[in-house]
Write a protein that holds these residues in place. Structure first.
Motif, PDB file in Angstrom:
ATOM      1  N   THR A  67      29.022  56.834  23.431  1.00  0.00           N
ATOM      2  CA  THR A  67      29.571  57.771  22.456  1.00  0.00           C
ATOM      3  C   THR A  67      29.930  57.045  21.157  1.00  0.00           C
ATOM      4  O   THR A  67      29.567  57.490  20.059  1.00  0.00           O
ATOM      5  N   GLY A  68      30.617  55.924  21.315  1.00  0.00           N
ATOM      6  CA  GLY A  68      31.026  55.159  20.136  1.00  0.00           C
ATOM      7  C   GLY A  68      29.833  54.762  19.281  1.00  0.00           C
ATOM      8  O   GLY A  68      29.840  54.902  18.057  1.00  0.00           O
ATOM      9  N   TRP A  69      28.770  54.315  19.937  1.00  0.00           N
ATOM     10  CA  TRP A  69      27.599  53.830  19.206  1.00  0.00           C
ATOM     11  C   TRP A  69      26.880  54.978  18.501  1.00  0.00           C
ATOM     12  O   TRP A  69      26.534  54.867  17.321  1.00  0.00           O
ATOM     13  N   PHE A  70      26.682  56.094  19.199  1.00  0.00           N
ATOM     14  CA  PHE A  70      25.975  57.215  18.572  1.00  0.00           C
ATOM     15  C   PHE A  70      26.768  57.773  17.392  1.00  0.00           C
ATOM     16  O   PHE A  70      26.204  58.090  16.348  1.00  0.00           O
ATOM     17  N   VAL A  71      28.086  57.872  17.581  1.00  0.00           N
ATOM     18  CA  VAL A  71      28.900  58.444  16.510  1.00  0.00           C
ATOM     19  C   VAL A  71      29.014  57.473  15.336  1.00  0.00           C
ATOM     20  O   VAL A  71      28.878  57.860  14.173  1.00  0.00           O
ATOM     21  N   LYS A  72      29.212  56.199  15.665  1.00  0.00           N
ATOM     22  CA  LYS A  72      29.466  55.239  14.592  1.00  0.00           C
ATOM     23  C   LYS A  72      28.178  54.774  13.910  1.00  0.00           C
ATOM     24  O   LYS A  72      28.038  54.857  12.695  1.00  0.00           O
ATOM     25  N   ALA A  73      27.207  54.299  14.725  1.00  0.00           N
ATOM     26  CA  ALA A  73      26.022  53.688  14.136  1.00  0.00           C
ATOM     27  C   ALA A  73      24.945  54.717  13.799  1.00  0.00           C
ATOM     28  O   ALA A  73      24.163  54.527  12.878  1.00  0.00           O
ATOM     29  N   GLN A  74      24.881  55.817  14.545  1.00  0.00           N
ATOM     30  CA  GLN A  74      23.815  56.787  14.313  1.00  0.00           C
ATOM     31  C   GLN A  74      24.308  58.019  13.553  1.00  0.00           C
ATOM     32  O   GLN A  74      23.522  58.908  13.235  1.00  0.00           O
ATOM     33  N   PRO A  78      30.509  64.538  16.800  1.00  0.00           N
ATOM     34  CA  PRO A  78      31.279  64.158  17.992  1.00  0.00           C
ATOM     35  C   PRO A  78      30.805  64.843  19.268  1.00  0.00           C
ATOM     36  O   PRO A  78      30.742  64.215  20.314  1.00  0.00           O
ATOM     37  N   GLU A  79      30.437  66.163  19.164  1.00  0.00           N
ATOM     38  CA  GLU A  79      30.047  66.848  20.412  1.00  0.00           C
ATOM     39  C   GLU A  79      28.757  66.264  20.983  1.00  0.00           C
ATOM     40  O   GLU A  79      28.624  66.089  22.189  1.00  0.00           O
ATOM     41  N   LEU A  80      27.812  65.891  20.100  1.00  0.00           N
ATOM     42  CA  LEU A  80      26.578  65.268  20.592  1.00  0.00           C
ATOM     43  C   LEU A  80      26.854  63.869  21.136  1.00  0.00           C
ATOM     44  O   LEU A  80      26.253  63.450  22.127  1.00  0.00           O
ATOM     45  N   GLY A  85      27.258  60.457  25.939  1.00  0.00           N
ATOM     46  CA  GLY A  85      28.046  59.632  26.846  1.00  0.00           C
ATOM     47  C   GLY A  85      28.032  60.175  28.261  1.00  0.00           C
ATOM     48  O   GLY A  85      27.838  59.438  29.227  1.00  0.00           O
ATOM     49  N   VAL A  86      28.212  61.493  28.386  1.00  0.00           N
ATOM     50  CA  VAL A  86      28.244  62.123  29.704  1.00  0.00           C
ATOM     51  C   VAL A  86      26.894  61.971  30.405  1.00  0.00           C
ATOM     52  O   VAL A  86      26.823  61.622  31.589  1.00  0.00           O
ATOM     53  N   ARG A 140      36.082  60.023  13.994  1.00  0.00           N
ATOM     54  CA  ARG A 140      36.021  61.203  14.869  1.00  0.00           C
ATOM     55  C   ARG A 140      35.106  62.307  14.346  1.00  0.00           C
ATOM     56  O   ARG A 140      34.521  63.053  15.125  1.00  0.00           O
ATOM     57  N   GLY A 141      35.021  62.472  13.048  1.00  0.00           N
ATOM     58  CA  GLY A 141      34.129  63.486  12.473  1.00  0.00           C
ATOM     59  C   GLY A 141      34.651  64.903  12.665  1.00  0.00           C
ATOM     60  O   GLY A 141      35.828  65.135  12.928  1.00  0.00           O
TER      61      GLY A 141
END
Lengths: 313, 294
Positions: A67-74, A78-80, A85-86, A140-141
């Motif tokens: 989750t951290g990587w997709f939100v931060k680097a990509q 947040p929901e995606l 992550g799930v 967090r977005g």
């Protein structure tokens, strides 16, 4: 459900809803809810299926990183990010499950522990995790592009909603026919097999469900705390979640929530007072739990009520 | 000279290092097997006891001037006594319950032990000098072999063989094995089973302590040294199969060597190779290489 229990739940729900307004630090309560969800996910497996996983930190921590990587680097929303992550945790759970489910009891525990250590080393060395530093400053977005999660209060109610949905979901799973089969496997596996149930398949499904929920807890934790680090995926985290369930009451619904509250609360309040002794105190609680009250706080309460009722009738 | 394109000195050096690690894996998984065999307890505290052994040796040298050879005797004795106390105080109360409780209790104990040492000595490592007698290295012609490493390998293999002999070939071992099958019957023959159980746990703990003393000069002595190792040892146990004593020794040494090889060819994977092997072995033989199918 008894009247007293229902009233307790209601009071807790009201408390949770007004928590940010009565001055409870929302980030702390959110952290607590994330760990409570993690403990509930773990308990779904140990308490209702009888499988002791000693590797749940792998799902929690790996999902936190994903989750951290997709939100931060990509730059994902947040929901995606949470969804990723799930899914990652669920897939990981499927792999773990396929390997571990063929053995039982302590072997199962040791195998999940060893597999989770593999995930730990992957997270230590993989290029996307930030190594020893972890992923810091995860923004967090906006949820669905609408709700600004930067606001702690907004974030709080979303975390609370997710937690409640999962708690009720677990309740539903356990009371469903599927849950009854899981309980039968816990109580008497050979019998379940002889009745024609494909036990391994049930166990695997329970394992994947539990790991996905643990992943959800980890993903939410990343958004709440804005970071994912190696301690999320370290095996001592697996130990902590076991302690939470054991302390609160394995196989009870509310036990893991209470256990998570006590453990996280202790860590938070003791850390600056006793420093390094926290580990020792946690260890002592662990030993006392195993020796003196194996049913956990909620479990002992239920048993006490049961005894009292039996005496009356 | 090169082996597989690697300078042979480096290659053999890594192999040697792997063998040393393997020697520790073997000793620790042997202790676990002995304890599991009789008490039906997976001793999670084994790593912590190993750490205590190493610290005991270091404290003895640093504060009391006790040399390595005395430490090699005294530290395991101390850890063994600690083991007996633990068994009498705690583990005794768990017999007959689900073995998972033993695992959880010893996990709690390892948290306590580790926490106390962390509080006292911090996480930075303490170094322990190689004893004078074993300083230096021997030139074998094809490689330079540090004497101390050779000693570790020799000593641990010797200890493993002695343990195996005691359990499989002596009267005491026969009692032990019979005790695991039917404690009541053995008791009826006049054997003090509870005492035997305590001493067995003590002996398993002492084995871990001894491994700790042997390790002290090779690695840094830190409160975390045991918790990092114990999981690899668990994987070794799973691969070898819990039932067999000789199996745990062979698997331990073998996996150490495999790890050494991996460090030469693909260093990034050396930390996880044991776990990968575990996964593969479990797919093919769920009971482990030397284990009996349950």
């Amino acid at each position: 459900m008894g009247k007293a229990v229902r009233l307790t739940y209601l009071a807790l729900l009201v408390l949770a809803l007004v928590a940010p307004m009565i001055g409870l630090y929302p980030v702390f309560v959110m952290k607590l809810l994330c760990f409570a969800l993690f403990a509930c996910a773990f308990n779904l497996l140990l308490g209702f299926t009888g499988l002791l996983s000693f590797g749940h930190a792998a799902f929690f921590g790996f999902a936190a990183y994903v989750t951290g990587w997709f939100v931060k680097a990509q730059g994902w929303t947040p929901e995606l990010g949470v969804l990723a992550g799930v899914v990652a945790a669920g897939l990981l759970g499927l792999v773990f499950g396929l390997v571990a489910i063929r053995r039982q009891g302590i072997y199962f525990a040791m195998i999940t522990l060893a597999l989770s250590q593999m995930v730990f080393f992957l997270c230590l060395q993989a290029p996307f995790t930030g190594g020893e530093d972890g992923l810091q400053g995860v923004f967090r977005g906006k949820l669905f592009g609408l709700f600004p999660l930067v606001d702690d209060t907004v974030m709080y109610y979303i975390v609370l909603a997710v937690f409640l949905a999962c708690f009720l979901g677990i309740l539903r799973i356990v009371t469903s026919p599927f849950g009854q089969v899981l309980k039968m496997i816990r109580e008497n596996e050979p019998r379940a097999i002889s009745l024609g149930y494909q036990v391994d398949r049930y166990k695997l499904l329970a394992f994947v469900l539990s790991s996905s929920l643990a992943g959800l807890a980890g993903s939410m934790k990343t958004l709440v705390m804005k970071f994912a680090t190696l301690s999320d995926v370290h095996w001592s985290m697996s130990g902590e979640v076991i302690l939470m369930s054991l302390l609160g009451g394995v196989g009870t619904f509310f036990g893991p929530v209470l256990g998570a509250g006590i453990v996280i609360g202790l860590q938070d309040t003791l850390a600056d007072k006793v420093g390094e002794w926290v580990t020792v105190i946690i260890g002592v609680i662990f030993v006392l739990c195993v020796l003196a009250f194996r049913k956990g706080i909620v479990g002992e309460l239920l048993a006490w009520r049961e005894r009292r009722r039996a005496r009356k009738s | 000279m090169e082996i597989f394109g690697i300078p042979h000195q480096a290659f053999l050096g890594q192999l040697m290092l792997g063998l040393v690690n393997g020697a520790f894996y073997a000793m620790l998984s042997l202790g676990l097997a002995v304890i599991f065999g009789l008490l039906d307890i997976v001793n999670f505290a084994h790593g912590a006891l190993y750490m205590v052994g190493a610290f005991a040796a270091w404290i003895m040298l640093d504060s009391w001037g006790v040399n390595y050879w005395w430490a090699l005797l005294l530290a395991p004795l101390l850890v063994g006594v600690l083991g007996v106390i633990v068994e009498r105080l705690f583990l005794k109360r768990l017999y007959g319950l689900d073995p998972l409780y033993g695992l959880l209790l010893t996990f709690g104990l390892s948290l306590i032990l580790e926490g106390v040492f962390r509080r006292q000595y911090g996480v930075s490592g303490q170094s322990y000098a190689v004893p004078e007698l074993l300083e230096g290295a021997t030139n074998l012609g094809f490689m330079i072999l540090p004497n101390y490493r050779a000693w570790v390998i020799f000593a641990s293999i010797a200890i493993c063989l002695v343990t195996w002999y005691v359990i499989e070939r002596t009267r005491l071992g026969a009692y032990l094995r019979a005790g695991t099958e039917n404690a009541k019957l053995v008791q009826a023959f006049g054997v003090n089973v509870p005492l035997m159980v305590s001493l067995t746990y003590g002996a398993g703990a002492a084995l871990a302590g001894l491994a700790g003393v042997l390790a002290a000069p090779v690695i840094q002595v830190t409160p975390l040294m045991g918790s990092n190792l114990i999981i690899v040892v668990f994987a070794v146990v799973v691969i070898g199969g819990m039932g067999s004593i000789l199996g745990s020794v062979i698997t331990g040494l073998g996996l150490g060597v495999v790890e050494g090889f991996t460090r030469v060819f693909y260093p990034e994977a050396s930390n996880i190779v044991v776990f990968v092997i575990m996964a593969i072995v479990l797919m093919l033989r769920p009971a482990g290489l030397f284990g009996k199918e349950a």
